[in-house]
Design an enzyme around this catalytic site. Structure first.
Site, short mmCIF file in Angstrom:
data_model
loop_
_atom_site.label_atom_id
_atom_site.label_comp_id
_atom_site.label_asym_id
_atom_site.label_seq_id
_atom_site.Cartn_x
_atom_site.Cartn_y
_atom_site.Cartn_z
N ARG A 189 0.69 -1.10 0.05
CA ARG A 189 -0.16 0.14 0.02
C ARG A 189 0.86 1.30 0.00
NH1 ARG A 189 -3.11 -3.14 3.42
NH2 ARG A 189 -4.91 -4.28 2.03
N LYS A 191 3.89 11.40 -11.24
CA LYS A 191 3.04 10.61 -12.16
C LYS A 191 3.62 9.27 -12.46
CE LYS A 191 0.34 13.73 -15.16
NZ LYS A 191 0.21 13.94 -16.79
N GLU A 201 11.45 18.35 -25.17
CA GLU A 201 10.66 18.52 -23.96
C GLU A 201 11.21 19.77 -23.25
OE1 GLU A 201 8.02 17.39 -22.74
OE2 GLU A 201 7.73 15.30 -23.73
N LYS A 215 9.02 22.93 -14.14
CA LYS A 215 8.23 21.78 -14.01
C LYS A 215 7.74 21.62 -12.66
CE LYS A 215 6.42 17.58 -14.95
NZ LYS A 215 6.27 16.56 -15.40
N GLU A 236 -3.43 18.43 -12.75
CA GLU A 236 -3.79 18.61 -13.88
C GLU A 236 -5.28 19.29 -14.14
OE1 GLU A 236 -1.63 16.06 -16.62
OE2 GLU A 236 -3.08 16.69 -18.09
N ARG A 273 -1.31 22.90 -14.94
CA ARG A 273 -0.50 21.68 -15.36
C ARG A 273 -0.81 21.34 -16.80
NH1 ARG A 273 1.52 16.65 -11.66
NH2 ARG A 273 2.95 15.70 -13.29
N ASN A 301 0.99 19.99 -21.71
CA ASN A 301 0.33 19.19 -22.85
C ASN A 301 0.58 19.68 -24.22
OD1 ASN A 301 -0.29 16.99 -21.34
ND2 ASN A 301 -2.09 17.92 -20.77
N HIS A 325 1.55 17.85 -26.91
CA HIS A 325 1.29 16.40 -26.94
C HIS A 325 -0.04 15.64 -27.39
CE1 HIS A 325 4.62 16.85 -24.17
NE2 HIS A 325 4.59 15.65 -23.65
N HIS A 339 0.66 12.56 -29.29
CA HIS A 339 -0.12 11.35 -28.80
C HIS A 339 -0.56 10.55 -29.87
CE1 HIS A 339 0.05 12.73 -24.29
NE2 HIS A 339 1.11 11.77 -24.46
N HIS A 345 9.12 9.44 -27.85
CA HIS A 345 8.29 10.23 -27.27
C HIS A 345 8.35 11.72 -27.97
CE1 HIS A 345 5.32 11.90 -24.65
NE2 HIS A 345 6.26 12.81 -24.18
N1 LIG Z 1 5.64 10.14 -15.45
C1 LIG Z 1 5.69 11.22 -16.34
O1 LIG Z 1 5.33 12.42 -15.86
C2 LIG Z 1 6.44 10.91 -17.64
C3 LIG Z 1 6.71 12.18 -18.47
C4 LIG Z 1 7.09 11.95 -19.74
C5 LIG Z 1 7.09 10.52 -20.15
N2 LIG Z 1 6.98 9.57 -19.18
C6 LIG Z 1 7.11 8.16 -19.65
O2 LIG Z 1 8.49 7.96 -19.99
C7 LIG Z 1 8.85 6.90 -21.01
C8 LIG Z 1 9.98 7.27 -22.05
O3 LIG Z 1 11.02 7.26 -21.25
P1 LIG Z 1 12.37 7.51 -21.80
O4 LIG Z 1 12.15 8.27 -23.05
O5 LIG Z 1 13.34 8.09 -20.87
O6 LIG Z 1 12.87 6.19 -22.11
P2 LIG Z 1 13.50 4.86 -21.68
O7 LIG Z 1 13.48 4.66 -20.02
O8 LIG Z 1 13.03 3.72 -22.32
O9 LIG Z 1 14.97 5.08 -21.94
C9 LIG Z 1 15.42 5.31 -23.40
C10 LIG Z 1 16.67 4.16 -23.63
O10 LIG Z 1 17.88 4.80 -23.02
C11 LIG Z 1 18.37 3.76 -22.28
N3 LIG Z 1 19.21 4.79 -21.18
C12 LIG Z 1 18.75 5.34 -20.15
N4 LIG Z 1 19.54 6.05 -19.36
C13 LIG Z 1 20.65 5.65 -20.09
C14 LIG Z 1 21.92 6.24 -19.98
N5 LIG Z 1 22.30 7.15 -19.08
N6 LIG Z 1 23.02 5.91 -20.92
C15 LIG Z 1 22.64 5.06 -21.87
N7 LIG Z 1 21.51 4.62 -22.09
C16 LIG Z 1 20.39 4.96 -21.29
C17 LIG Z 1 17.30 2.88 -21.80
O11 LIG Z 1 17.82 1.74 -21.48
C18 LIG Z 1 16.52 2.83 -23.14
O12 LIG Z 1 17.08 1.95 -24.16
C19 LIG Z 1 7.41 6.77 -21.70
O13 LIG Z 1 6.72 5.65 -20.95
C20 LIG Z 1 6.56 7.91 -21.30
O14 LIG Z 1 5.09 7.57 -20.92
C21 LIG Z 1 6.49 9.79 -18.00
ZN LIG Z 2 6.34 14.47 -23.16
#
Ligand SMILES: NC(=O)c1ccc[n+]([C@@H]2O[C@H](COP(=O)([O-])OP(=O)(O)OC[C@H]3O[C@@H](n4cnc5c(N)ncnc54)[C@H](O)[C@@H]3O)[C@@H](O)[C@H]2O)c1
Ligand SMILES: [Zn+2]
Length: 357
Positions: A117, A139, A181, A223, A233, A237, A241, A244, A248, A261
């Site tokens: 929990r 999030k 971003e 942020k 949001e 917030r 978007n 986005h 999306h 992304h």
């Molecule tokens: N929670 C939120 O507010 C929020 C906001 C934006 C995106 N997201 C989520 O984030 C995800 C995408 O995240 P991402 O773009 O970071 O992708 P990811 O986590 O898949 O990382 C991208 C790639 O980079 C590699 N990697 C990570 N750090 C590294 C480093 N320091 N050196 C070498 N390789 C490295 C990873 O292994 C992966 O292959 C999506 O699922 C999205 O929905 C969440």
């Molecule tokens: Zn984003």
């Protein structure tokens, strides 16, 4: 050291931006905490595990791996991980350290939200995207077959440790996707950051330390301010978007395979800029400037063969669409946006066409 305070009804914490802070993670773990579970992926651990391992020498901990990749951002791996935690002695006093990109951030954060929990999580993001976006704001969640992030919860972290040094091994494409971003942050609220991205583009692309540290810190500050003003949001917030809604649609249309992304957001920002201009919200000069900066940090993969009508149809299905009314975040000048609804569908389609061409 730049430290930004996030204050929400569900938790107050610091986001620290500093080279080397990952190696000091132990300092951010409360003394009363039980066993620490570092959740990462094999890939991230291979590249950057050494940076955080040193900071945990004096702390009882275990390192657990999740499978990486958007297709594995699902509930099933979390159940396995939770079982593993129990087998390795986790209890209510345990703490999770999420060490990885946005995928690890969302999955490990969600695991922490629901394990017994709820246990605390310290976010240590390792991609540019996760550092400037995912890690701050609380999030967390996973995907369903029917759509992205459809299961999840808000779980504010205990601290966010943002170490720009870990970006050294990030692949070029991932780095650029994260830059979009940051560009978004500039357009929606930070005109000075936008100027910096324009004037220092060569340094930013070469990952010069001072340039990277500046743009990361400025984005995190933005942020933190926005999330503090509006955790869930309901209001401010929503400006995050920008780009986005269209982005999306593009991600979904291409099944999350063709674009990262940030790249989809770059497309989405282009569409939003065209829409802002043709609907009279944004001047032609500002439009040219924003489109120019998006191009400068590109190119994104080819958009060939993607039908504008299909993207338009997808807008209505966006999670953020309320009762069929699509809200667009449109720039009115560099550093300021407006949330607009009830746009003429013809203008929207035209904006998508312009952004695709
Ligand atoms: N929670 C939120 O507010 C929020 C906001 C934006 C995106 N997201 C989520 O984030 C995800 C995408 O995240 P991402 O773009 O970071 O992708 P990811 O986590 O898949 O990382 C991208 C790639 O980079 C590699 N990697 C990570 N750090 C590294 C480093 N320091 N050196 C070498 N390789 C490295 C990873 O292994 C992966 O292959 C999506 O699922 C999205 O929905 C969440
Ligand atoms: Zn984003």
């Amino acid at each position: 050291m730049p430290t930004f305070r996030v204050e929400t009804p569900h938790g107050c914490y610091n986001a620290v931006v500093e080279r080397g802070v990952a190696g000091r993670v132990g300092e951010y773990i409360p003394r009363k905490a039980g066993k620490v579970f570092v959740v990462s992926t094999e890939d991230v651990w291979r590249h950057q595990g050494h940076t955080i391992a040193g900071g945990l020498e004096k702390v009882a901990h275990e390192v657990l791996h999740l499978p990486g990749g958007e297709e594995n951002k699902r509930l099933a791996p979390l159940e396995n991980l939770a079982e593993e935690m129990v087998q390795r002695g986790a209890d209510r006093t345990s703490l999770v350290v999420a060490f990885g990109g946005g995928i690890v951030n969302d999955m490990a954060g969600f695991l922490a939200a629901i394990f017994m929990r709820g246990v605390p999580v310290v976010q240590v993001p390792t991609t540019l995207l996760a550092q400037v976006d995912a890690a701050v704001g609380g999030k967390t969640g996973v995907n369903l077959r029917s759509g992205k992030n459809l299961i999840g919860s808000f779980h504010q972290p205990l601290a966010v440790l943002i170490d720009p040094a870990v970006l050294a091994t990030l692949p070029e494409r991932e780095y650029r996707a994260g830059l979009y971003e940051i560009l978004k942050a500039g357009v929606i609220r930070e005109a000075e950051l936008f100027r910096f991205l324009t004037d220092r583009a060569a340094d930013v692309l070469a990952r010069s330390h001072d340039a990277v540290d500046t743009i990361v810190a400025e984005s995190v500050r933005m942020k933190a301010e926005v999330v503090s003003a509006d955790e869930r949001e309901g209001g401010l917030r929503r400006i995050l978007n920008f780009g986005h809604t269209f982005g999306h649609a593009l991600e979904a249309e291409t099944e999350y395979r063709r674009f990262l992304h940030g790249e989809a957001v770059a497309f989405g920002m282009r569409a939003a800029v065209y829409l802002a201009e043709t609907s009279g919200h944004l001047s032609a000069e500002d439009s040219v400037e924003i489109l120019g900066l998006i191009r400068l940090y590109g190119p994104i993969p080819s958009l060939a063969g993607i039908p504008a009508e299909r993207l338009l149809a997808r807008l209505a299905h966006d999670k953020k669409t309320v009762q069929g009314n699509v809200h667009f975040v449109l720039p009115v000048r560099i550093g300021e946006v407006q949330v607009v609804s009830g746009m003429d569908e013809k203008l929207v389609l035209q904006a998508i066409r312009s952004a695709l061409s």
